[in-house]
Design a protein around this motif. Sequence first.
Motif, PDB file in Angstrom:
ATOM      1  N   HIS A 237      -7.371  -5.337 -12.218  1.00  0.00           N
ATOM      2  CA  HIS A 237      -8.342  -4.990 -11.471  1.00  0.00           C
ATOM      3  C   HIS A 237      -9.158  -4.067 -11.864  1.00  0.00           C
ATOM      4  O   HIS A 237     -10.385  -3.989 -11.677  1.00  0.00           O
TER       5      HIS A 237
ATOM      6  N   LEU B 275     -11.178  -4.418 -14.959  1.00  0.00           N
ATOM      7  CA  LEU B 275     -12.578  -5.315 -14.698  1.00  0.00           C
ATOM      8  C   LEU B 275     -13.646  -4.367 -13.917  1.00  0.00           C
ATOM      9  O   LEU B 275     -14.620  -4.486 -14.086  1.00  0.00           O
ATOM     10  N   VAL B 276     -13.216  -3.459 -13.119  1.00  0.00           N
ATOM     11  CA  VAL B 276     -14.092  -2.342 -12.662  1.00  0.00           C
ATOM     12  C   VAL B 276     -14.830  -1.613 -13.196  1.00  0.00           C
ATOM     13  O   VAL B 276     -15.869  -1.304 -13.486  1.00  0.00           O
TER      14      VAL B 276
ATOM     15  N   MET C 214      -9.679 -15.522  -8.637  1.00  0.00           N
ATOM     16  CA  MET C 214     -10.900 -14.825  -9.192  1.00  0.00           C
ATOM     17  C   MET C 214     -11.953 -15.854  -8.669  1.00  0.00           C
ATOM     18  O   MET C 214     -11.947 -17.096  -9.414  1.00  0.00           O
TER      19      MET C 214
ATOM     20  N   VAL D  77     -17.581  -5.579 -14.707  1.00  0.00           N
ATOM     21  CA  VAL D  77     -17.531  -6.902 -14.474  1.00  0.00           C
ATOM     22  C   VAL D  77     -17.303  -7.520 -13.052  1.00  0.00           C
ATOM     23  O   VAL D  77     -17.749  -8.208 -12.309  1.00  0.00           O
ATOM     24  N   LEU D  78     -16.436  -6.628 -12.323  1.00  0.00           N
ATOM     25  CA  LEU D  78     -16.262  -6.524 -10.814  1.00  0.00           C
ATOM     26  C   LEU D  78     -16.787  -5.420 -10.370  1.00  0.00           C
ATOM     27  O   LEU D  78     -16.738  -4.139 -10.747  1.00  0.00           O
ATOM     28  N   ARG D  79     -17.616  -5.628  -9.196  1.00  0.00           N
ATOM     29  CA  ARG D  79     -18.005  -4.452  -8.261  1.00  0.00           C
ATOM     30  C   ARG D  79     -17.234  -4.448  -7.248  1.00  0.00           C
ATOM     31  O   ARG D  79     -17.426  -5.256  -5.955  1.00  0.00           O
ATOM     32  N   ALA D  80     -16.412  -3.527  -7.321  1.00  0.00           N
ATOM     33  CA  ALA D  80     -15.224  -3.138  -6.184  1.00  0.00           C
ATOM     34  C   ALA D  80     -14.722  -1.806  -6.649  1.00  0.00           C
ATOM     35  O   ALA D  80     -14.875  -1.046  -7.506  1.00  0.00           O
TER      36      ALA D  80
ATOM     37  N   ASP E 183     -18.219 -13.488  -7.757  1.00  0.00           N
ATOM     38  CA  ASP E 183     -17.825 -12.126  -7.923  1.00  0.00           C
ATOM     39  C   ASP E 183     -18.051 -11.572  -9.176  1.00  0.00           C
ATOM     40  O   ASP E 183     -17.837 -10.205  -9.374  1.00  0.00           O
ATOM     41  N   VAL E 184     -18.149 -12.177 -10.352  1.00  0.00           N
ATOM     42  CA  VAL E 184     -18.047 -11.909 -11.760  1.00  0.00           C
ATOM     43  C   VAL E 184     -19.427 -11.470 -12.273  1.00  0.00           C
ATOM     44  O   VAL E 184     -20.309 -12.379 -12.247  1.00  0.00           O
ATOM     45  N   HIS E 185     -19.807 -10.270 -12.731  1.00  0.00           N
ATOM     46  CA  HIS E 185     -20.827 -10.004 -13.468  1.00  0.00           C
ATOM     47  C   HIS E 185     -20.636 -10.060 -14.828  1.00  0.00           C
ATOM     48  O   HIS E 185     -20.412  -8.904 -15.508  1.00  0.00           O
TER      49      HIS E 185
END
Length: 330
Positions: free
Chosen positions: A232, A235-236, A78, A240-243, A82-84
């Motif tokens: 994963h 988190l999306v 991590m 927090v994760l834009r993926a 990449d973390v919002h």
Amino acid sequence: MPAKLRSRVRTDVDLEAAGRQVGRLYVPHSSQESAYGAVTSPFACIAGAQGPTVLLTAGNHGDEYEGQIALLKLLHRMDPADVHGRILVLPSLNLPAALAGRRSSPVDGGNLNRSFPGDPSGGVTSALAHFIDTELLPRSQFALDLHSGGSSLEYLPCGMARASDDAGTRRRILEALQAFGAPYSFVFETAPDERTLTAAGLRQGVLHIGAEIGGGGTTRPATLAVAEQGVHNFLVFAGVLRADPQSPASSRVLAVHGADYLRAPVRGFFEPVFELGDEVDARQLAGRIHFPEEPSRTPAEVHFATTGTVVCRRVPTRCLPGDCLAHLAS
Ligand SMILES: [Zn+2]
């Protein structure tokens, strides 16, 4: 009313700092070996741009490994860029139990997931629960607590949550379970145990779900993949994760009721006649309990009380009265 006691747990992680920090929680523990010592728990904070806080925990029970390995792997890959928001990671919450391969703490015998909201003046397990309850949950909007069946049980891989009477909360929990994306999602409809970490999170308005992934005191590629993918995807889901989510297949939602637990009536060796995942009927034979001390005695038959899918089974063959042999969901 007396002033609320503050936690004595310390950490070398600055919860308000940006970037990636990997440190520890220190729960004071004065012992023969270390008079001014502490019981520690690994703790990481990965913070990037503005966004929500997600609390990720595993090793709440020490002998449940899928979540612990998944979170250790997450820490390696991590990147704060990449973390919002902020990810708080406790990969082996009850570290002494994890190192000993035990469900509960070998330090004070405490079962962490029966210790919330905890007590700052209690033993190390209760003091750790209190720190999470008063310092980490209030900072979190989303939380995921990863479990498995441990040494004594094996589960179909599932996301898990307790039912909420509030329609809005219930809908959000179902959305979180679908996002987590395990093959199954279990919603516990029975009177919940208020002493668990997820119950503590829900009391504080945190969108908190759990997971029961495999078990048997071991881990396999398939179950570990469910844990890693679920982390994963969660988190999306939290933003927090834009993926893209991984394998966003629909999860089969099942309900668990109090009567769905099959328990051993006597001591002996349990011979199951079902497999995990079987669809069974009420009154169907579940297995026989044999009596090694009385070879001439007729084995005791055990029957399912309800109809449903076998989602959990006991791993050890030896059983005592009251041991959970299986439970169903429908
Ligand atoms: Zn557990």
